[in-house]
Write a protein that holds these residues in place. Structure first.
Motif, PDB file in Angstrom:
ATOM      1  N   VAL A  13       0.844  -1.201   0.000  1.00 15.92           N
ATOM      2  CA  VAL A  13       0.000   0.000   0.000  1.00 15.92           C
ATOM      3  C   VAL A  13       0.881   1.252   0.000  1.00 15.92           C
ATOM      4  O   VAL A  13       0.585   2.225  -0.704  1.00 15.92           O
ATOM      5  CB  VAL A  13      -0.999  -0.014   1.186  1.00 15.92           C
ATOM      6  CG1 VAL A  13      -1.773   1.286   1.268  1.00 15.92           C
ATOM      7  CG2 VAL A  13      -1.960  -1.198   1.059  1.00 15.92           C
ATOM      8  N   MET A  14       1.964   1.224   0.756  1.00 12.36           N
ATOM      9  CA  MET A  14       2.897   2.355   0.732  1.00 12.36           C
ATOM     10  C   MET A  14       3.426   2.569  -0.683  1.00 12.36           C
ATOM     11  O   MET A  14       3.468   3.704  -1.169  1.00 12.36           O
ATOM     12  CB  MET A  14       4.063   2.107   1.698  1.00 12.36           C
ATOM     13  CG  MET A  14       3.716   2.266   3.151  1.00 12.36           C
ATOM     14  SD  MET A  14       5.092   1.822   4.256  1.00 12.36           S
ATOM     15  CE  MET A  14       6.339   3.013   3.764  1.00 12.36           C
ATOM     16  N   ALA A  15       3.816   1.498  -1.346  1.00 12.52           N
ATOM     17  CA  ALA A  15       4.351   1.606  -2.714  1.00 12.52           C
ATOM     18  C   ALA A  15       3.306   2.170  -3.667  1.00 12.52           C
ATOM     19  O   ALA A  15       3.620   3.006  -4.527  1.00 12.52           O
ATOM     20  CB  ALA A  15       4.832   0.239  -3.192  1.00 12.52           C
ATOM     21  N   GLU A  16       2.062   1.746  -3.510  1.00 13.67           N
ATOM     22  CA  GLU A  16       0.974   2.267  -4.345  1.00 13.67           C
ATOM     23  C   GLU A  16       0.798   3.769  -4.149  1.00 13.67           C
ATOM     24  O   GLU A  16       0.342   4.471  -5.047  1.00 13.67           O
ATOM     25  CB  GLU A  16      -0.341   1.549  -4.020  1.00 13.67           C
ATOM     26  CG  GLU A  16      -0.383   0.100  -4.456  1.00 13.67           C
ATOM     27  CD  GLU A  16      -1.559  -0.662  -3.856  1.00 13.67           C
ATOM     28  OE1 GLU A  16      -2.406  -0.049  -3.162  1.00 13.67           O
ATOM     29  OE2 GLU A  16      -1.613  -1.886  -4.056  1.00 13.67           O
ATOM     30  N   ARG A  17       1.171   4.268  -2.962  1.00 10.54           N
ATOM     31  CA  ARG A  17       1.040   5.693  -2.647  1.00 10.54           C
ATOM     32  C   ARG A  17       2.336   6.461  -2.909  1.00 10.54           C
ATOM     33  O   ARG A  17       2.468   7.623  -2.552  1.00 10.54           O
ATOM     34  CB  ARG A  17       0.642   5.896  -1.183  1.00 10.54           C
ATOM     35  CG  ARG A  17      -0.587   5.156  -0.688  1.00 10.54           C
ATOM     36  CD  ARG A  17      -1.852   5.566  -1.425  1.00 10.54           C
ATOM     37  NE  ARG A  17      -3.070   5.092  -0.808  1.00 10.54           N
ATOM     38  CZ  ARG A  17      -3.629   3.896  -1.031  1.00 10.54           C
ATOM     39  NH1 ARG A  17      -3.062   3.026  -1.829  1.00 10.54           N
ATOM     40  NH2 ARG A  17      -4.772   3.576  -0.448  1.00 10.54           N
ATOM     41  N   MET A  58      -4.990   3.208  13.127  1.00  7.81           N
ATOM     42  CA  MET A  58      -5.766   4.358  12.659  1.00  7.81           C
ATOM     43  C   MET A  58      -4.855   5.403  12.019  1.00  7.81           C
ATOM     44  O   MET A  58      -5.220   6.027  11.021  1.00  7.81           O
ATOM     45  CB  MET A  58      -6.579   4.964  13.803  1.00  7.81           C
ATOM     46  CG  MET A  58      -7.649   4.014  14.352  1.00  7.81           C
ATOM     47  SD  MET A  58      -8.727   3.316  13.087  1.00  7.81           S
ATOM     48  CE  MET A  58      -9.632   4.748  12.587  1.00  7.81           C
ATOM     49  N   ALA A  59      -3.647   5.582  12.562  1.00  8.39           N
ATOM     50  CA  ALA A  59      -2.701   6.521  11.964  1.00  8.39           C
ATOM     51  C   ALA A  59      -2.295   6.045  10.570  1.00  8.39           C
ATOM     52  O   ALA A  59      -2.229   6.844   9.632  1.00  8.39           O
ATOM     53  CB  ALA A  59      -1.469   6.674  12.861  1.00  8.39           C
ATOM     54  N   LEU A  60      -2.027   4.750  10.420  1.00  5.43           N
ATOM     55  CA  LEU A  60      -1.672   4.216   9.107  1.00  5.43           C
ATOM     56  C   LEU A  60      -2.805   4.409   8.101  1.00  5.43           C
ATOM     57  O   LEU A  60      -2.570   4.788   6.954  1.00  5.43           O
ATOM     58  CB  LEU A  60      -1.318   2.728   9.217  1.00  5.43           C
ATOM     59  CG  LEU A  60      -0.019   2.399   9.936  1.00  5.43           C
ATOM     60  CD1 LEU A  60       0.084   0.898  10.181  1.00  5.43           C
ATOM     61  CD2 LEU A  60       1.185   2.920   9.168  1.00  5.43           C
ATOM     62  N   LEU A  64      -2.235   6.726   4.802  1.00  4.48           N
ATOM     63  CA  LEU A  64      -2.319   6.083   3.494  1.00  4.48           C
ATOM     64  C   LEU A  64      -3.673   6.271   2.821  1.00  4.48           C
ATOM     65  O   LEU A  64      -3.868   5.804   1.698  1.00  4.48           O
ATOM     66  CB  LEU A  64      -1.987   4.598   3.636  1.00  4.48           C
ATOM     67  CG  LEU A  64      -0.573   4.322   4.164  1.00  4.48           C
ATOM     68  CD1 LEU A  64      -0.422   2.867   4.553  1.00  4.48           C
ATOM     69  CD2 LEU A  64       0.461   4.736   3.134  1.00  4.48           C
ATOM     70  N   ASP A  65      -4.594   6.927   3.520  1.00  2.89           N
ATOM     71  CA  ASP A  65      -5.940   7.160   2.988  1.00  2.89           C
ATOM     72  C   ASP A  65      -6.522   5.861   2.442  1.00  2.89           C
ATOM     73  O   ASP A  65      -6.875   5.752   1.267  1.00  2.89           O
ATOM     74  CB  ASP A  65      -5.915   8.241   1.905  1.00  2.89           C
ATOM     75  CG  ASP A  65      -7.317   8.688   1.507  1.00  2.89           C
ATOM     76  OD1 ASP A  65      -8.231   8.608   2.359  1.00  2.89           O
ATOM     77  OD2 ASP A  65      -7.500   9.091   0.342  1.00  2.89           O
ATOM     78  N   CYS A  66      -6.576   4.869   3.336  1.00  6.17           N
ATOM     79  CA  CYS A  66      -7.068   3.562   2.929  1.00  6.17           C
ATOM     80  C   CYS A  66      -7.972   2.985   4.014  1.00  6.17           C
ATOM     81  O   CYS A  66      -8.142   3.585   5.075  1.00  6.17           O
ATOM     82  CB  CYS A  66      -5.912   2.626   2.623  1.00  6.17           C
ATOM     83  SG  CYS A  66      -4.888   2.184   4.032  1.00  6.17           S
ATOM     84  N   ALA A  67      -8.517   1.823   3.739  1.00  6.61           N
ATOM     85  CA  ALA A  67      -9.379   1.110   4.689  1.00  6.61           C
ATOM     86  C   ALA A  67      -8.605  -0.072   5.276  1.00  6.61           C
ATOM     87  O   ALA A  67      -7.573  -0.478   4.734  1.00  6.61           O
ATOM     88  CB  ALA A  67     -10.632   0.615   3.981  1.00  6.61           C
TER      89      ALA A  67
END
Length: 85
Positions: A13-17, A58-60, A64-67
């Motif tokens: 997910v980090m890589a996608e962002r 919750m911070a992550l 990352l603006d994800c679920a």
């Protein structure tokens, strides 16, 4: 016993962002009140955490603006065979 395994997709997910380094994550967590050492952040990204505080989760999600299901992947459901009597 139930299979309670899970997939941890933080690195993907980090890589996608566009986040390629664990060092980018640490100040973003600190800005949200989550103070982790560089080694803790590294382990969080490259490993699969057995324990994770809800504040960190919750911070992550915010960073990352994800679920949750973007970060935590449950294993495919197994078919349960039942016999009728």
């Amino acid at each position: 016993m139930a299979d309670l395994d899970y997939g941890w997709r933080l690195r993907e997910v980090m890589a996608e962002r566009g986040m390629s380094s664990t060092t980018e994550l640490r100040p973003l967590l600190a800005a949200r009140g989550v103070d982790l050492s560089p080694s803790q952040v590294y382990r969080l990204v490259v490993g699969k955490p057995e324990r994770l505080s809800l504040r960190t989760l919750m911070a992550l999600l915010d960073i990352l603006d994800c679920a949750m299901d973007d970060l935590i992947e449950s294993p495919p459901a197994r078919t349960v065979r039942r016999t009728g009597k």
